[in-house]
Design an enzyme around this catalytic site. Structure first.
Site, short mmCIF file in Angstrom:
data_model
loop_
_atom_site.label_atom_id
_atom_site.label_comp_id
_atom_site.label_asym_id
_atom_site.label_seq_id
_atom_site.Cartn_x
_atom_site.Cartn_y
_atom_site.Cartn_z
N LYS A 491 0.85 -1.12 -0.03
CA LYS A 491 -0.12 0.11 0.11
C LYS A 491 0.93 1.27 -0.03
CE LYS A 491 -0.59 0.12 5.19
NZ LYS A 491 -1.60 0.06 6.16
N ARG A 589 -9.71 0.46 15.67
CA ARG A 589 -9.92 1.11 14.65
C ARG A 589 -10.94 0.28 13.70
NH1 ARG A 589 -4.45 1.79 11.05
NH2 ARG A 589 -4.74 -0.37 10.63
N TYR A 717 15.63 31.05 3.47
CA TYR A 717 14.09 31.77 3.85
C TYR A 717 14.44 32.11 5.13
CZ TYR A 717 11.68 30.66 -0.54
OH TYR A 717 11.20 30.69 -1.73
N MET A 766 11.16 24.49 -1.08
CA MET A 766 10.24 23.62 -1.77
C MET A 766 11.01 22.52 -2.60
SD MET A 766 7.02 24.43 -4.27
CE MET A 766 5.66 25.11 -2.92
#
Length: 823
Positions: A491, A589, A717, A766
Site C-alpha cells: 500500500k 480502528r 528563507y 520547496m
C-alpha cells in the site's frame, strides 16, 4: 555431448527412471521460468529456503522439459520424462558441473574470491582481454548454485575462464573448489561482508582460501598483511605473486600514485623496470580493483604496454539492471554495459517479469567475444527473443542485421549500422506504452538511447533495490511455520517504491497474496497484468462492482458494508466473491465488534456467492515487549471470533494477525497467513534483526551549485541559516515538495556526499536544500547526495523529523524519479 544416459551414470542415478537414454542435454536450470529450449534442458528440483523445486515439476513438464533431477519420486510414470532420482539435487548439480569443467582440461580458469570487488574485477578483465575467447560468471553468480550454472557455459574453443566464488558459511568453498579447479587464484580483499556465518575473520579467510587448494598460482595484495601472511602460511609451496607498496611485493611494486578528479597515474616497478599506468578512476576501491586486473594480465603473459592500452577500455560496472519510466508511458530497462548470451537471458527474464500487458521491444547491439560464428550466434539469439514473445527487435551494428533471417516474420525488425543512426530515427519509431530493453556492448554506447527515451523528470531519484527485496523476503520466509503463506503489503505505492513494478517482481517470486489500500491501486495492478490475489484493505463502498469485475478481494469490517455488498450483488453481479473479515480485538480502528457476530454470520449466509477467504485482526503493539500481555489478549479474542464464525459458516477460512514485527516476535501465532510490510523494505521495528535485512530504498539528489560564503552570512528563507565560519555551501535539488520534511532543516539532519556527512543549513525549501560543506574543495557540481540509503538508514531521518519511517517513505513525491535495480 551430454546425454541422459551419461548424466545418469555421472550422478549415480541409475537407469530406472530413464525412458530416453539418448536424449541430448545442452542446458541446465533450477527455475522453470528460465527455460530457453525445453527439449534439451535438464531441470534440477532444488529444495530451498523460499521454495521447493519439487512443487514446480509439473510446471516444468508443461513447459516442455523432458529431463528432471529430483530427490523423491514425483510419480511421472507414462509421462515420457527422464527422471534422475538422487539423494541431494544441489550436490548432483555440483557434481555434474564439476565433471563438465573437468572435460575441458586446456582452459585456463581464474578463480576469484574475497569479500568485495569480485564482480568488478571479473567484468573489467573481460573488457580488457579482447584477443582470447573468454567465458565468465554471469553478473554475480558466485553461490553454491551460481558457480555450477556458470561453469556449465564452458564450450569448445574457450581459452580463458573468469569465475567468482562467494561463501556465507563454513564448508561451502570445498564444493566450489571442486567445481572450478582454478589454475590461477585471485584474492581481492578481506572485509566483513557475510561475516555473520563465521566465528571470526580468520575463520572466514581460511575458508575462502580453500578455493586455491589445487591452483598453481595465487595473486594477492601484499599490503593486506592478514591476507598475505595467511596465504604464505597455507600455500608456501605455490607460485605466490603479490603487488603493492610493500617491498616484498613479488609481481610488481607501486612507486608513486597521483590522482586527479577523473583518473590516476600510477608508477610501478616490474623486475627492476619502471612503468606508468593510467587508470580512468581516482577512488581507492577502483584503483585496487584495477591493479588486481593488472596483476592478472601480467600473470597470463600480457606486456605492460598492452595492459595500459586495455585499461582505457574499463568502465564503471552497473551490477544491476536498471528500470525507469520512459517517454509516452513506456518503461525502460537499461543493461548497456556488455553483450553476452547469459546476461541477455537474465535481462529478457526481467523484461518479461516487468512488462505486464505492454508489448515488449528489444534494442540490441552486436555481440562481442562469444566464440560463435555469426549463424550460430544469431540462431541462439533468435531462440531467446522468440521465447519471450518480443514484438519489435531493433538491431544496432553489422552482424545483428542478419538476425532478421532467423526470427519469426511476425516480429517487427529494423536495423541500424550505428547508434548515431538510430538516435536520428528514434522520434519516428512508435515506442509509446511499450516495455523496452536496451542491451548492448560498451563500444556502442547505447546508454545514449536510454537517455533519449527516458522521461524527463525531477532529477532527485528514489532507487528501489529488488535484490534487497528478495533478500528480505527470503529472510522472513525462512522464519515462517510450515504451511504459512505471505501477504506482501504494498500500500501507499509500496511505501514510496511504486506498486506495479514491485507487484510484478513479487508475483515472479510467488508470494501468496498482495495487499493494497484502495480499489484504484488494485485495478491498476490488474491492468498491469498482475494476476496474484489482491486484498483491498480500505475499500470504497461504491466500488463493489469494480472489485468483482477485477477479481479483487475486499477487507470487510462492518455490518453496513456487508449489507451494501449483499444488496449490490443481488441486483447486479452474481458470481463468487472472496472477502476477508476484519474483527476488532482491541485496537478499535476498523473491524467487527463482538456484538456484531450473530448478524455478521447471518448476512454472509444470505449471500451464497460470498466466500470468506480469511478472518483477521490487527495488532496494536507487536514490536513493543511492554505490551506483550495485550498482544496475547488480542490473539485470544481473534481465536474466539474465528471459532464462532467458522462454526456457523460450516468451513474454516484462513486466519492471520501478524505484521513484520509479529512474524519475528510471535512465531506461535503464524497461523495460515502473515502480513509482511515494512520488513520487506528492510526496516526493523523490533531492533533485533536489522543485520539480516537489507535496506531497499535509496533517496538521492544532486549538487546543482556551489558557493563560497563569509562568516555570519545568512542562508535561506527567513535568514534561518547563519554561516558560522567562512566556507562553501552546496545547493541540492530536493526539497519539501519531494518529501524531505522541513523538520530536517537548520542543522538537524546531515546528508552524505562522497562518503562524508554534512548538515542542512537554513530551512528546507520547496525544491532545493542548502548544505554546509565547510572548506571541502573536493565536492563538485553533479556529485550525488544521499539523503538515506544502504548505509544511512531512513530511520535516522525519521527520528530527526519526530515521525516514523512509514511517513518518510510515503511522503516521497511522485515527481521524484523512480529507478528499479535488479542484481
Amino acid at each position: 555431448m551430454w546425454t541422459a544416459k551419461k548424466i545418469a551414470s555421472t550422478l549415480g542415478a541409475g537407469m530406472t527412471g530413464i525412458c530416453d537414454p539418448d536424449a541430448e542435454i545442452r542446458h541446465i536450470t533450477t527455475d522453470t521460468r528460465r527455460v530457453e529450449t525445453p527439449s534439451t534442458t535438464l531441470f534440477f528440483a532444488l529444495s530451498g529456503s523460499l521454495h521447493d523445486g519439487h512443487a514446480f515439476i509439473h510446471d516444468a513438464i508443461d513447459r516442455g522439459i523432458k529431463n528432471i533431477v529430483v530427490e523423491r519420486d514425483p510419480g511421472l510414470q507414462n509421462r515420457h520424462v527422464n527422471v534422475f532420482l538422487v539423494p541431494d539435487s544441489l550436490k548432483a548439480l555440483q557434481t555434474l558441473a564439476a565433471r563438465h569443467r573437468a572435460s575441458f582440461p586446456d582452459i585456463c580458469v581464474v578463480g576469484i574470491t574475497g569479500s568485495n570487488g569480485k564482480t568488478t574485477i571479473k567484468e573489467w578483465l573481460y573488457q580488457m582481454i579482447q584477443d582470447k575467447q573468454v567465458v565468465k560468471s554471469p553478473k554475480s553468480y558466485n553461490s553454491q548454485t551460481g558457480v555450477a550454472l556458470s561453469v556449465w557455459q564452458i564450450r569448445e574453443g574457450d581459452q580463458l575462464g573468469l569465475f567468482e566464488a562467494g561463501i556465507s558459511r563454513l564448508h561451502e568453498m570445498e564444493n566450489l573448489q571442486r567445481i572450478l579447479m582454478p589454475q590461477i587464484g585471485l584474492f581481492t580483499m578481506l572485509g566483513d561482508a557475510h561475516a555473520e556465518g563465521f566465528a571470526s575473520l580468520t575463520e572466514k579467510l581460511n575458508e575462502k582460501l580453500i578455493l586455491f587448494k589445487n591452483a598453481a598460482t595465487i595473486i594477492f595484495e601484499e599490503d593486506d598483511l592478514i591476507v598475505s601472511m595467511a596465504i604464505r602460511e597455507m600455500y608456501s609451496d605455490k607460485n605466490l605473486l603479490s603487488w603493492g607498496w610493500n617491498k616484498n611485493a613479488s609481481l610488481f611494486r607501486i612507486i608513486d600514485l597521483q590522482k586527479s578528479n577523473y583518473q590516476s597515474r600510477i608508477t610501478i616497478e616490474i623486475k627492476g623496470e619502471t612503468h606508468i599506468l593510467i587508470i580512468p578512476f581516482s577512488d581507492a576501491a577502483s584503483i585496487e580493483n584495477a591493479l588486481h586486473c593488472v596483476a592478472t594480465m601480467l600473470v597470463i603473459q600480457y606486456a605492460p604496454a598492452q595492459i595500459n592500452e586495455a585499461l582505457k577500455k574499463i568502465q564503471i560496472i552497473p551490477m544491476r539492471l536498471e528500470m525507469k519510466n520512459g517517454l509516452h508511458a513506456s518503461i525502460l530497462i537499461n543493461d548497456t554495459y556488455n553483450a553476452d548470451i547469459q546476461s541477455l537471458k537474465i535481462a529478457l527474464e526481467f523484461l518479461s517479469q516487468q512488462s505486464g500487458a505492454r508489448e515488449k521491444v528489444v534494442i540490441l547491439s552486436d555481440f562481442m567475444q562469444t566464440g560463435l560464428d555469426e549463424t550460430t550466434l544469431n540462431h541462439r539469439l533468435a531462440g531467446l527473443i522468440q521465447n519471450h514473445n518480443i514484438t519489435h527487435l531493433i538491431g544496432v551494428g553489422t552482424t545483428v542485421a542478419s538476425l532478421e533471417k532467423h526470427i519469426d516474420p511476425f516480429i517487427l525488425f529494423s536495423s541500424y549500422a550505428t547508434t548515431e543512426e538510430l538516435l536520428q530515427k528514434l522520434p519516428s519509431i512508435d515506442l509509446a506504452h511499450k516495455a523496452i530493453l536496451v542491451k548492448g556492448a560498451r563500444k556502442f554506447r547505447l546508454e545514449r538511447i536510454v537517455t533519449a527515451l527516458s522521461e524527463k523528470a525531477h532529477t532527485a531519484v528514489l532507487e528501489t533495490d529488488l535484490q534487497s527485496v528478495e533478500n528480505n523476503l527470503r529472510f522472513f520466509s525462512q522464519k515462517l511455520s510450515a504451511g504459512t503463506k505471505l501477504i506482501a503489503v504494498i500500500k501507499a505505492s509500496a511505501y514510496g517504491s511504486g506498486s506495479e513494478e514491485l507487484a510484478r517482481f513479487l508475483e515472479f517470486r510467488k508470494v501468496g497474496y498482495l495487499a493494497v489500500a484502495f480499489i484504484d491501486e488494485g485495478i491498476q495492478l490488474r491492468k498491469a497484468g498482475v494476476m496474484l490475489p489482491v486484498i483491498i484493505l480500505n475499500p470504497d463502498r461504491n466500488g463493489v462492482l469494480d472489485m468483482i469485475r477485477y477479481d479483487l478481494e475486499p477487507e470487510v469490517y462492518s455490518l453496513e458494508q456487508l449489507r451494501e455488498i449483499n444488496a449490490l450483488m443481488a441486483s447486479g453481479e452474481q458470481k463468487p466473491f472472496n472477502i476477508h473479515l476484519k474483527v476488532d480485538t482491541g485496537m478499535h480502528r476498523l473491524g467487527f465488534m463482538p456484538e456484531d457476530m450473530e448478524d455478521l454470520c447471518r448476512l454472509i449466509g444470505e449471500n451464497r456467492f460470498l466466500h470468506v477467504s480469511s478472518v483477521f485482526s490487527h495488532l496494536s503493539s507487536s514490536e513493543d515487549p511492554g505490551d506483550d500481555d495485550f498482544t496475547h489478549q488480542q490473539v485470544t479474542k481473534l481465536n474466539q471470533h474465528f471459532d464462532f464464525i467458522a462454526t456457523r459458516l460450516g468451513y474454516k477460512p484462513m486466519k492471520h494477525i501478524l505484521n513484520s514485527a509479529g512474524i519475528i516476535r510471535f512465531p506461535e501465532y503464524h497461523f495460515d497467513l502473515v502480513r509482511l510490510g515494512l520488513g520487506l523494505y528492510g526496516i526493523d521495528t523490533t531492533e533485533t534483526i536489522g543485520s539480516s535485512l537489507e535496506k531497499v530504498h535509496t533517496l538521492k539528489a544532486t549538487v546543482v551549485q556551489l558557493k563560497h560564503l563569509n562568516k555570519d552570512e545568512f542562508v535561506g528563507y527567513n535568514r534561518k541559516g547563519i554561516k558560522e565560519t567562512p566556507g562553501m555551501v552546496a545547493i541540492i535539488n530536493i526539497g519539501y515538495a519531494d518529501g524531505l520534511m522541513r523538520r530536517a532543516g537548520n542543522g538537524r539532519y546531515l546528508v552524505r556526499i562522497n562518503g562524508q556527512d554534512y548538515p542542512i543549513i537554513g530551512n528546507v525549501c520547496m525544491d532545493l536544500t542548502i548544505i554546509d560543506i565547510g572548506r571541502n574543495n573536493g565536492i563538485k557540481v553533479g556529485d550525488e547526495v544521499f539523503i538515506f540509503g544502504k548505509d544511512k538508514p531512513v530511520e535516522d531521518l525519521a527520528v530527526v523529523c519526530e515521525t516514523i519511517p512509514y511517513e518518510i517513505l510515503s511522503r516521497i513525491s511522485g515527481r521524484v524519479k523512480r529507478l528499479y535495480i535488479q542484481g
